[in-house]
Design a protein around this motif. Structure first.
Motif, PDB file in Angstrom:
ATOM      1  N   PRO B  78       1.212  -1.281  -0.313  1.00 43.93           N
ATOM      2  CA  PRO B  78       0.158   0.056  -0.140  1.00 43.93           C
ATOM      3  C   PRO B  78       0.594   1.119  -0.039  1.00 43.93           C
ATOM      4  O   PRO B  78       0.675   2.389  -0.775  1.00 43.93           O
ATOM      5  CB  PRO B  78      -0.900  -0.242   1.412  1.00 43.93           C
ATOM      6  CG  PRO B  78      -0.598  -1.793   1.572  1.00 43.93           C
ATOM      7  CD  PRO B  78       0.708  -2.229   1.116  1.00 43.93           C
ATOM      8  N   LEU B  79       2.078   1.436   0.489  1.00 49.06           N
ATOM      9  CA  LEU B  79       2.993   2.381   0.668  1.00 49.06           C
ATOM     10  C   LEU B  79       3.461   2.974  -0.588  1.00 49.06           C
ATOM     11  O   LEU B  79       3.570   3.890  -1.296  1.00 49.06           O
ATOM     12  CB  LEU B  79       4.360   1.981   1.647  1.00 49.06           C
ATOM     13  CG  LEU B  79       4.304   2.049   3.220  1.00 49.06           C
ATOM     14  CD1 LEU B  79       5.545   2.024   3.640  1.00 49.06           C
ATOM     15  CD2 LEU B  79       2.908   2.954   3.459  1.00 49.06           C
ATOM     16  N   GLU B  80       3.526   1.362  -1.475  1.00 46.07           N
ATOM     17  CA  GLU B  80       4.284   1.831  -2.910  1.00 46.07           C
ATOM     18  C   GLU B  80       3.261   2.613  -3.654  1.00 46.07           C
ATOM     19  O   GLU B  80       3.228   3.475  -4.587  1.00 46.07           O
ATOM     20  CB  GLU B  80       4.371   0.795  -4.092  1.00 46.07           C
ATOM     21  CG  GLU B  80       5.084   1.267  -5.370  1.00 46.07           C
ATOM     22  CD  GLU B  80       4.896   0.432  -6.174  1.00 46.07           C
ATOM     23  OE1 GLU B  80       5.341   1.146  -7.338  1.00 46.07           O
ATOM     24  OE2 GLU B  80       2.908   1.069  -6.623  1.00 46.07           O
ATOM     25  N   VAL B  81       1.633   2.368  -3.166  1.00 48.76           N
ATOM     26  CA  VAL B  81       0.664   2.500  -3.777  1.00 48.76           C
ATOM     27  C   VAL B  81       0.245   3.992  -4.161  1.00 48.76           C
ATOM     28  O   VAL B  81      -0.170   5.255  -4.673  1.00 48.76           O
ATOM     29  CB  VAL B  81      -0.628   1.867  -3.957  1.00 48.76           C
ATOM     30  CG1 VAL B  81      -1.489   2.491  -4.949  1.00 48.76           C
ATOM     31  CG2 VAL B  81      -0.437   0.525  -5.034  1.00 48.76           C
ATOM     32  N   LEU B  82       0.382   4.263  -2.447  1.00 41.61           N
ATOM     33  CA  LEU B  82      -0.467   5.698  -2.057  1.00 41.61           C
ATOM     34  C   LEU B  82       0.992   6.469  -2.316  1.00 41.61           C
ATOM     35  O   LEU B  82       0.968   8.243  -2.232  1.00 41.61           O
ATOM     36  CB  LEU B  82      -0.794   5.572  -0.527  1.00 41.61           C
ATOM     37  CG  LEU B  82      -2.014   4.905  -0.416  1.00 41.61           C
ATOM     38  CD1 LEU B  82      -2.091   4.411   0.818  1.00 41.61           C
ATOM     39  CD2 LEU B  82      -3.052   5.164  -1.235  1.00 41.61           C
ATOM     40  N   LEU B  83       2.591   6.162  -1.786  1.00 41.21           N
ATOM     41  CA  LEU B  83       3.241   7.226  -1.605  1.00 41.21           C
ATOM     42  C   LEU B  83       4.902   7.434  -2.351  1.00 41.21           C
ATOM     43  O   LEU B  83       4.760   7.483  -3.176  1.00 41.21           O
ATOM     44  CB  LEU B  83       4.141   6.418  -0.094  1.00 41.21           C
ATOM     45  CG  LEU B  83       2.569   7.257   0.827  1.00 41.21           C
ATOM     46  CD1 LEU B  83       3.175   7.325   2.228  1.00 41.21           C
ATOM     47  CD2 LEU B  83       2.408   8.223   1.312  1.00 41.21           C
ATOM     48  N   PHE B  84       5.209   5.975  -2.666  1.00 43.70           N
ATOM     49  CA  PHE B  84       6.168   6.008  -2.976  1.00 43.70           C
ATOM     50  C   PHE B  84       5.954   6.472  -5.212  1.00 43.70           C
ATOM     51  O   PHE B  84       7.153   6.751  -5.775  1.00 43.70           O
ATOM     52  CB  PHE B  84       6.843   4.612  -3.475  1.00 43.70           C
ATOM     53  CG  PHE B  84       7.401   3.925  -2.131  1.00 43.70           C
ATOM     54  CD1 PHE B  84       9.095   4.036  -2.031  1.00 43.70           C
ATOM     55  CD2 PHE B  84       6.957   3.551  -0.717  1.00 43.70           C
ATOM     56  CE1 PHE B  84      10.343   4.123  -0.571  1.00 43.70           C
ATOM     57  CE2 PHE B  84       7.415   3.503   0.523  1.00 43.70           C
ATOM     58  CZ  PHE B  84       8.882   3.524   0.573  1.00 43.70           C
ATOM     59  N   ARG B  85       4.819   5.758  -5.632  1.00 46.64           N
ATOM     60  CA  ARG B  85       4.583   6.152  -6.381  1.00 46.64           C
ATOM     61  C   ARG B  85       4.894   7.134  -7.249  1.00 46.64           C
ATOM     62  O   ARG B  85       4.991   8.030  -8.537  1.00 46.64           O
ATOM     63  CB  ARG B  85       2.741   5.488  -6.704  1.00 46.64           C
ATOM     64  CG  ARG B  85       2.956   4.811  -8.764  1.00 46.64           C
ATOM     65  CD  ARG B  85       1.568   4.440  -9.002  1.00 46.64           C
ATOM     66  NE  ARG B  85       1.366   2.838  -8.012  1.00 46.64           N
ATOM     67  CZ  ARG B  85       0.841   2.174  -8.639  1.00 46.64           C
ATOM     68  NH1 ARG B  85      -0.903   2.452  -9.115  1.00 46.64           N
ATOM     69  NH2 ARG B  85       1.411   1.259  -8.167  1.00 46.64           N
ATOM     70  N   ARG B  86       4.366   7.977  -5.996  1.00 51.13           N
ATOM     71  CA  ARG B  86       4.453   9.643  -6.416  1.00 51.13           C
ATOM     72  C   ARG B  86       5.680   9.873  -6.773  1.00 51.13           C
ATOM     73  O   ARG B  86       6.283  11.525  -6.800  1.00 51.13           O
ATOM     74  CB  ARG B  86       3.355  10.508  -5.344  1.00 51.13           C
ATOM     75  CG  ARG B  86       2.495  10.284  -5.639  1.00 51.13           C
ATOM     76  CD  ARG B  86       1.996   9.880  -3.767  1.00 51.13           C
ATOM     77  NE  ARG B  86       1.066  10.212  -3.719  1.00 51.13           N
ATOM     78  CZ  ARG B  86      -0.487  11.503  -4.053  1.00 51.13           C
ATOM     79  NH1 ARG B  86      -0.090  12.357  -4.745  1.00 51.13           N
ATOM     80  NH2 ARG B  86      -1.950  10.643  -3.436  1.00 51.13           N
ATOM     81  N   ILE B  87       7.078   9.708  -6.400  1.00 53.00           N
ATOM     82  CA  ILE B  87       7.770   9.912  -6.708  1.00 53.00           C
ATOM     83  C   ILE B  87       9.328   9.339  -7.282  1.00 53.00           C
ATOM     84  O   ILE B  87      10.760   9.668  -7.392  1.00 53.00           O
ATOM     85  CB  ILE B  87       8.938  10.114  -5.102  1.00 53.00           C
ATOM     86  CG1 ILE B  87       8.880   8.637  -4.487  1.00 53.00           C
ATOM     87  CG2 ILE B  87       8.208  11.098  -3.938  1.00 53.00           C
ATOM     88  CD1 ILE B  87       9.624   8.105  -2.547  1.00 53.00           C
ATOM     89  N   TYR B  88       8.786   8.840  -8.197  1.00 53.79           N
ATOM     90  CA  TYR B  88       9.258   7.984  -9.460  1.00 53.79           C
ATOM     91  C   TYR B  88      10.024   9.229 -10.099  1.00 53.79           C
ATOM     92  O   TYR B  88       9.766   9.819  -9.986  1.00 53.79           O
ATOM     93  CB  TYR B  88       9.361   6.789  -9.371  1.00 53.79           C
ATOM     94  CG  TYR B  88       8.371   5.568  -8.972  1.00 53.79           C
ATOM     95  CD1 TYR B  88       9.342   5.315  -7.577  1.00 53.79           C
ATOM     96  CD2 TYR B  88       7.554   4.338  -8.985  1.00 53.79           C
ATOM     97  CE1 TYR B  88       8.971   4.160  -6.696  1.00 53.79           C
ATOM     98  CE2 TYR B  88       7.525   3.628  -8.340  1.00 53.79           C
ATOM     99  CZ  TYR B  88       7.819   3.495  -7.582  1.00 53.79           C
ATOM    100  OH  TYR B  88       7.646   2.455  -6.792  1.00 53.79           O
ATOM    101  N   GLY B  89      10.869   8.589 -10.732  1.00 51.09           N
ATOM    102  CA  GLY B  89      11.913   8.925 -11.598  1.00 51.09           C
ATOM    103  C   GLY B  89      13.126  10.129 -11.635  1.00 51.09           C
ATOM    104  O   GLY B  89      12.966  11.091 -12.085  1.00 51.09           O
TER     105      GLY B  89
END
Lengths: 342, 288
Positions: B78-89
């Motif tokens: 869930p952390l990936e979906v909610l948080l980590f996904r926003r800071i990739y790149g």
């Protein structure tokens, strides 16, 4: 609790019809706010002056971090190395028999500046992740060195028994920490005034341009690396002064002053207040440490949860820190208003 | 001679643990270009859950370890979906550092609140205790098992990345995310799968290495720097690089602790500064 001497957040350009106050007015307002908040704290919390003094010395570290992170765009987790250097230098100056606090702060600042110059030369050669790792390596190396050179640092016991004399031979340090606090506050306001002037100067604009887009500055013929080295040195000076002030006020210097944790916490304070604004850095420090003082009294680990959640929330909802909260709210209100007008 | 062998074995075991934990971080950095400082926190969560499953619930080791790894992944997704996904790149390293430090702090606080501040041992089963006689010297079975597990992880990952369809997609996404997405590779799913794999490896490493790196609340911060060092020396996204870097770091650190007690870490960081200077993109980095 604490006085919330919030520096006035710049109004968003379209929020009101009145023209924005000029930069000079806003800078003066910020400086006045810091001074007034400090003096208000002095009279409102006479029993918490120790905490307030620690806030001021921490503010030096956070402001110095802001010069690097907020203005020059160098992400670093190692700025506490310079803070600790300043603290140890000031302490050794005092143990060698120098009693004048101003001299101690000066020596601490110089030590920090030297540290900034050396670590800047190491760190700035790399980019991206390797650079970040180098900043961590620098502070860890400094920490290990401080741990080992116990002749100068007292090792894990730290240095104690510092006895700063009266400031300028006139103002004695008292039991309640009044002199210590006012001395630190005056230095902070003076430092902020100089830094505000610096960030508004052509040099400051160049630094900001490098923070935005180093490649473009290089293309236009700007010297990126030398400029960043100068910023690193200035930031080291400011952090070193903060370390010296902490040593003077507390009378002891421990290994925690030169740790990775200290660097990370300073970064948290900076982001809370808003990177890229010197007054935001001060605000973040005061809010964070005041909050910590209240919450961690119950359980230090619950405090960690609060900090963690706060950090994530700030990154998600207030990308420019607390200082931008008012503007952010107005923006949301405007969006909501537009939605209603449909 | 005996000392040298002792150091060698310990260094290798330590290096393999470092590798097992760091490789997930390395792949994440190479693929999603995110500096994940919370990686050590996931290793710690794995260790805590395994310790709890064995000591409080009383599950056998062979059941508790996979369960703990699975539970850690379930907590982390869930952390990936909610948080980590926003800071990739890789666009805003500062944002990544702050968010992942925030997650680390929160995990430390929660683990401490739930399990308490003491060191949590992970009792080994009979099969992994004791020593084995190799003819010329005796060795702790646990150390051998750790080294074997590390090598197995390296081999398994290499096969996964080089020989499977998943690996082909992964390499495509590393080399050119935009083009990979345009060709119909579902990068979001790929990232989620990679994240899950990274967390699972971290949890496994945390459990397997509990003898060398005790599970306690400060674990996540204490070793965070070490993992980052391994990744930056090895070069993000490189299995061979991470393996070499982990063994180098393990060797320098262990030798330092044996031969110059107290100065070991000092030399580790000095070595880091030197290596990063000589090879800023890692020893064996994949060129982008």
């Amino acid at each position: 609790m604490l006085s919330s001497g919030t520096p006035t957040a710049p109004a968003p350009p379209t929020a009101t019809m009145s023209p924005r106050p000029s930069r000079i007015v806003r800078d003066l307002a910020g400086l006045t706010a810091v001074a007034v908040a400090g003096i208000a704290g002095f009279y409102l919390f006479p029993n918490d002056l120790g905490l307030l003094t620690r806030m001021v010395s921490a503010a030096f570290l956070v402001v110095s971090l802001d010069l690097l992170v907020g203005y020059a765009g160098v992400a670093t987790l190692g700025q506490a190395a310079m803070f600790g250097l300043g603290a140890y230098a000031a302490a050794n100056t005092n143990l060698a028999g120098v009693q004048e606090p101003l001299v101690m702060v000066l020596i601490g600042g110089l030590a920090g500046a030297l540290g900034g110059l050396v670590s800047g030369a190491i760190v700035l050669r790399a980019h991206g992740l390797p650079r970040l790792v180098l900043t961590i390596a620098v502070v860890q190396l400094a920490h290990e060195a401080a741990n080992k050179l116990s002749a100068w640092t007292g090792g894990s016991d730290g240095l104690s028994g510092l006895e700063p004399g009266p400031v300028l031979g006139l103002f004695r340090f008292d039991l309640y920490g009044r002199t210590g606090f006012l001395f630190s506050l005056v230095l902070l306001v003076i430092t902020l005034a100089v830094l505000v002037r610096l960030t508004r100067s052509p040099f400051g604009l160049k630094v900001r341009a490098i923070g935005r887009d180093p490649g473009r500055v290089r293309t236009m013929g700007g010297a990126v690396l030398p400029t960043l080295l100068v910023v690193y040195t200035i930031a080291g000076l400011v952090a070193g002064m903060g370390g010296a002030l902490e040593a003077i006020a507390a009378g002891v210097v421990g290994l925690d002053a030169i740790s990775f944790e200290r660097s990370a916490t300073a970064l948290v304070m900076l982001v809370l207040g808003g990177a890229g604004s010197l007054f935001g850095a001060v605000l973040g420090t005061v809010v964070f440490m005041g909050f910590e003082h209240i919450v961690s009294a119950s359980n230090p680990f619950h405090w960690l949860i609060v900090v963690g959640v706060m950090l994530v929330a700030v990154v998600l909802f207030l990308p420019r820190g607390l200082g931008s909260a008012a503007a952010e709210l107005q923006r949301l209100a405007r969006i909501a208003g537009l939605g209603g007008a449909r | 001679m005996d000392t040298a062998l002792g150091i060698g074995i310990d260094a290798l075991a330590y290096g393999m643990i470092l590798f097992t934990i760091s490789i997930g971080l390395s792949v994440m950095m190479g693929l999603m270009r995110v500096v994940n400082l919370a990686h050590g926190a996931f290793a710690m969560v794995g260790g805590y859950l395994a310790s709890y499953a064995i000591r409080q619930i009383g599950l056998p080791y062979g059941v508790a370890v996979p369960l703990a790894i699975l539970a850690t992944v379930v907590i982390a997704l869930p952390l990936e979906v909610l948080l980590f996904r926003r800071i990739y790149g890789g666009a805003e390293p500062l944002k990544q550092v702050l968010m992942t430090i925030g997650i680390t702090f929160a995990v430390i606080g929660v683990m401490n609140a739930v399990f308490g501040p003491t060191i949590k041992p992970i009792p080994l089963p009979e099969a992994l205790r004791g020593t084995v006689d190799l003819g010329f010297r005796t060795m702790a079975i646990h150390r051998l098992a750790v080294i074997g597990a590390g090598l197995a992880v390296a081999l398994g990952l290499w096969l996964l990345i080089e020989k499977t369809a998943f690996g082909v997609r992964l390499r495509a996404a590393v080399d050119n995310p935009g083009m990979a997405a345009a060709l119909g590779i579902r990068t979001e799913r790929l990232y989620l799968a990679t994240f899950a794999l990274a967390v699972a490896l971290a949890a496994f490493g945390g459990i397997a290495g509990a003898e060398l790196m005790p599970i306690e609340p400060t674990y996540a911060l204490k070793y965070m720097v070490t993992f980052l060092v391994v990744v930056s020396i090895g070069g993000a996204g490189s299995i061979g690089g991470a393996l070499a870097a982990a063994i180098v770091v393990g060797l320098v650190d262990t030798a330092g602790r044996y031969l110059m007690p107290g100065l070991g870490t000092f030399f580790t960081y000095l070595a880091v500064i030197l290596i990063v200077h000589l090879a800023p993109n890692g020893l064996l980095a994949r060129t982008r």
